[in-house]
Design a protein around this motif. Structure first.
Motif, mmCIF file in Angstrom:
data_model
loop_
_atom_site.group_PDB
_atom_site.id
_atom_site.type_symbol
_atom_site.label_atom_id
_atom_site.label_comp_id
_atom_site.label_asym_id
_atom_site.label_seq_id
_atom_site.Cartn_x
_atom_site.Cartn_y
_atom_site.Cartn_z
ATOM 1 N N VAL A 19 16.462 41.668 24.600
ATOM 2 C CA VAL A 19 15.529 42.621 25.202
ATOM 3 C C VAL A 19 15.064 42.064 26.551
ATOM 4 C CG1 VAL A 19 14.720 43.561 22.998
ATOM 5 C CG2 VAL A 19 13.578 41.555 23.984
ATOM 6 N N SER A 20 14.491 42.952 27.371
ATOM 7 C CA SER A 20 14.010 42.517 28.685
ATOM 8 C C SER A 20 12.683 41.782 28.594
ATOM 9 C CB SER A 20 13.857 43.726 29.610
ATOM 10 O OG SER A 20 15.098 44.377 29.809
ATOM 11 N N GLY A 21 11.936 42.079 27.539
ATOM 12 C CA GLY A 21 10.641 41.434 27.347
ATOM 13 C C GLY A 21 10.076 41.771 25.985
ATOM 14 N N GLY A 22 9.005 41.075 25.615
ATOM 15 C CA GLY A 22 8.364 41.318 24.329
ATOM 16 C C GLY A 22 6.863 41.366 24.488
ATOM 17 N N VAL A 23 6.203 42.055 23.561
ATOM 18 C CA VAL A 23 4.741 42.116 23.544
ATOM 19 C C VAL A 23 4.254 41.469 22.261
ATOM 20 C CG1 VAL A 23 2.718 43.617 23.541
ATOM 21 C CG2 VAL A 23 4.688 44.203 24.951
ATOM 22 N N VAL A 24 3.443 40.422 22.395
ATOM 23 C CA VAL A 24 2.944 39.667 21.243
ATOM 24 C C VAL A 24 1.489 39.276 21.492
ATOM 25 C CG1 VAL A 24 5.201 38.747 20.581
ATOM 26 C CG2 VAL A 24 3.805 37.508 22.231
ATOM 27 N N GLY A 25 0.831 38.753 20.462
ATOM 28 C CA GLY A 25 -0.529 38.263 20.602
ATOM 29 C C GLY A 25 -0.562 36.995 21.455
ATOM 30 N N TYR A 26 -1.594 36.876 22.276
ATOM 31 C CA TYR A 26 -1.680 35.755 23.211
ATOM 32 C C TYR A 26 -1.701 34.398 22.502
ATOM 33 C CZ TYR A 26 -3.761 32.433 26.488
ATOM 34 O OH TYR A 26 -4.021 31.322 27.243
ATOM 35 N N TYR A 27 -2.573 34.249 21.499
ATOM 36 C CA TYR A 27 -2.731 32.944 20.850
ATOM 37 C C TYR A 27 -1.442 32.500 20.170
ATOM 38 C CZ TYR A 27 -7.667 33.885 21.657
ATOM 39 O OH TYR A 27 -8.864 34.170 22.262
ATOM 40 N N SER A 28 -0.781 33.436 19.521
ATOM 41 C CA SER A 28 0.478 33.091 18.851
ATOM 42 C C SER A 28 1.567 32.770 19.858
ATOM 43 C CB SER A 28 0.931 34.256 17.955
ATOM 44 O OG SER A 28 0.022 34.444 16.897
ATOM 45 N N ALA A 29 1.602 33.527 20.966
ATOM 46 C CA ALA A 29 2.613 33.276 21.995
ATOM 47 C C ALA A 29 2.465 31.865 22.558
ATOM 48 C CB ALA A 29 2.494 34.311 23.108
ATOM 49 N N ALA A 44 14.157 37.167 20.484
ATOM 50 C CA ALA A 44 14.921 38.270 21.077
ATOM 51 C C ALA A 44 14.849 38.213 22.601
ATOM 52 C CB ALA A 44 14.386 39.609 20.570
ATOM 53 N N VAL A 45 13.692 37.796 23.117
ATOM 54 C CA VAL A 45 13.542 37.627 24.564
ATOM 55 C C VAL A 45 14.397 36.445 25.041
ATOM 56 C CG1 VAL A 45 11.927 37.145 26.444
ATOM 57 C CG2 VAL A 45 11.218 38.606 24.535
ATOM 58 N N LEU A 46 14.359 35.355 24.295
ATOM 59 C CA LEU A 46 15.162 34.175 24.636
ATOM 60 C C LEU A 46 16.649 34.500 24.695
ATOM 61 C CD1 LEU A 46 13.608 31.251 22.537
ATOM 62 C CD2 LEU A 46 13.887 31.279 25.018
ATOM 63 N N ASP A 47 17.110 35.283 23.723
ATOM 64 C CA ASP A 47 18.535 35.610 23.609
ATOM 65 C C ASP A 47 18.952 36.749 24.542
ATOM 66 O OD1 ASP A 47 18.682 33.661 21.668
ATOM 67 O OD2 ASP A 47 18.493 35.077 19.987
ATOM 68 N N LYS A 48 18.010 37.238 25.367
ATOM 69 C CA LYS A 48 18.262 38.343 26.300
ATOM 70 C C LYS A 48 18.676 39.623 25.563
ATOM 71 C CE LYS A 48 17.588 35.472 29.731
ATOM 72 N NZ LYS A 48 18.629 35.110 30.685
ATOM 73 N N ILE A 107 2.601 40.160 27.680
ATOM 74 C CA ILE A 107 4.033 40.381 27.868
ATOM 75 C C ILE A 107 4.700 39.029 28.062
ATOM 76 C CG2 ILE A 107 5.794 41.358 29.389
ATOM 77 C CD1 ILE A 107 3.696 43.510 30.152
ATOM 78 N N VAL A 108 5.784 38.808 27.337
ATOM 79 C CA VAL A 108 6.566 37.575 27.479
ATOM 80 C C VAL A 108 7.962 37.959 27.959
ATOM 81 C CG1 VAL A 108 7.487 35.536 26.325
ATOM 82 C CG2 VAL A 108 5.258 36.443 25.648
ATOM 83 N N VAL A 109 8.409 37.292 29.000
ATOM 84 C CA VAL A 109 9.723 37.583 29.583
ATOM 85 C C VAL A 109 10.497 36.284 29.766
ATOM 86 C CG1 VAL A 109 8.921 39.662 30.768
ATOM 87 C CG2 VAL A 109 8.795 37.440 31.933
ATOM 88 N N ASN A 129 8.938 24.140 22.420
ATOM 89 C CA ASN A 129 9.343 23.632 23.732
ATOM 90 C C ASN A 129 10.097 24.679 24.560
ATOM 91 O OD1 ASN A 129 8.322 20.922 23.398
ATOM 92 N ND2 ASN A 129 10.030 20.555 21.987
ATOM 93 N N TRP A 130 9.540 25.891 24.576
ATOM 94 C CA TRP A 130 10.144 26.988 25.336
ATOM 95 C C TRP A 130 9.458 27.189 26.691
ATOM 96 C CZ3 TRP A 130 9.968 30.756 20.565
ATOM 97 C CH2 TRP A 130 11.016 30.440 19.677
ATOM 98 N N GLN A 131 8.635 26.236 27.118
ATOM 99 C CA GLN A 131 7.851 26.411 28.342
ATOM 100 C C GLN A 131 8.725 26.694 29.561
ATOM 101 O OE1 GLN A 131 7.643 23.954 26.085
ATOM 102 N NE2 GLN A 131 5.690 22.878 26.158
ATOM 103 N N ASP A 132 9.946 26.126 29.607
ATOM 104 C CA ASP A 132 10.829 26.317 30.760
ATOM 105 C C ASP A 132 11.735 27.532 30.593
ATOM 106 O OD1 ASP A 132 9.782 24.023 31.935
ATOM 107 O OD2 ASP A 132 11.278 22.730 30.979
ATOM 108 N N ARG A 133 11.604 28.223 29.464
ATOM 109 C CA ARG A 133 12.508 29.346 29.197
ATOM 110 C C ARG A 133 11.790 30.691 29.069
ATOM 111 N NH1 ARG A 133 16.080 27.883 24.172
ATOM 112 N NH2 ARG A 133 17.230 29.697 24.963
ATOM 113 N N LEU A 134 10.502 30.639 28.712
ATOM 114 C CA LEU A 134 9.741 31.878 28.542
ATOM 115 C C LEU A 134 8.485 31.843 29.407
ATOM 116 C CD1 LEU A 134 9.914 32.450 24.662
ATOM 117 C CD2 LEU A 134 11.232 33.618 26.448
#
Length: 230
Positions: A169-179, A163-167, A114-116, A187-192
């Motif tokens: 959706v509340s969260g997304g479900v993706v594959g771990y390695y790709s996420a 979609a998660v970045l742009d709010k 889960i990515v939020v 460079n989304w480490q501080d945002r996701l």
């Protein structure tokens, strides 16, 4: 005399039989996701790239049969396999339902996460109840998410993260390695934030049509590559 003519006829027939080599072998056509870095994706020049692409190329060399890789949207990749337009998909999550439809050659253990957005109050799957959530079209998480949340389907896993970045959706479900790869690459480490729970943990592998004649060939080739440490 008749025996002499018979021998000549056999020699003539043999001379017209072509030599079969790897070049003459039918090409195996495998589909995949065009936007699933670092696993499989199209590079800037439109060529298939990624560590599974590299693995399949090595597999092709090992078995001596050309393998063509066709990367499209994930939904189209699955559809082309179901319709028999390709011989298989090179990297599909193995589930009980899919094993009823396809034969598999396992490659690597995989799981979803889960990515939020940073600062989100969502802690795990149970927090998705009634929330708007995104996943990729054709993803294994869709059926489960549909039961507990308002699911938005996206074309790629990157679209899910955006979609998660742009709010949206509340969260997304993706594959771990790709996420992990896409968050670092953009460079989304501080945002996701990737939550710690592992979801739908199982293997990904090459999926072939049930009863495919290529199954034992590819299994043997993959076994040899593992012995070589590839």
């Amino acid at each position: 005399m008749k025996r002499y003519l018979f021998i000549i006829l056999i020699i003539l027939l043999i001379s017209f039989i072509p030599n079969v080599s790897a070049k003459d072998a039918p090409t195996i056509l495998l589909a995949g996701d065009k936007n699933l870095p670092p696993i499989e994706y199209l590079d800037a020049e439109g060529n298939p790239n990624g560590f599974v692409v590299d693995l399949v190329k090595e597999l092709s060399k090992e078995i001596g049969i050309p393998i063509e890789i066709r990367l499209t949207s994930w939904d189209d990749a699955i559809s082309s396999l179901e319709k028999g337009e390709v011989d298989g998909c090179q990297f599909m999550r193995i589930t009980e339902e899919r094993e009823k439809l396809f034969d598999f050659i396992p490659i690597i253990e995989n799981f979803s996460v889960i990515v939020v957005p940073e600062g989100s109050t969502i802690e795990n799957f149970s927090y998705f109840r009634g929330e708007k959530v995104a996943c990729e079209k054709g993803d294994v998480s869709y059926d489960f998410l549909e039961e507990i949340s308002d699911v938005t389907v996206k074309e790629t896993q990157e679209d899910v993260l955006r979609a998660v970045l742009d709010k949206e959706v509340s969260g997304g479900v993706v594959g771990y390695y790709s996420a992990r790869w896409m968050i670092m690459e953009n460079n989304w480490q501080d945002r996701l934030l990737i939550l710690p729970d592992k979801l739908f943990t199982n293997y990904n592998g090459i999926a072939l049509r049930k009863g495919s004649e290529y199954l034992p060939i590819l299994e043997e080739g993959m076994s040899i590559l593992k012995e070589k440490g590839i």
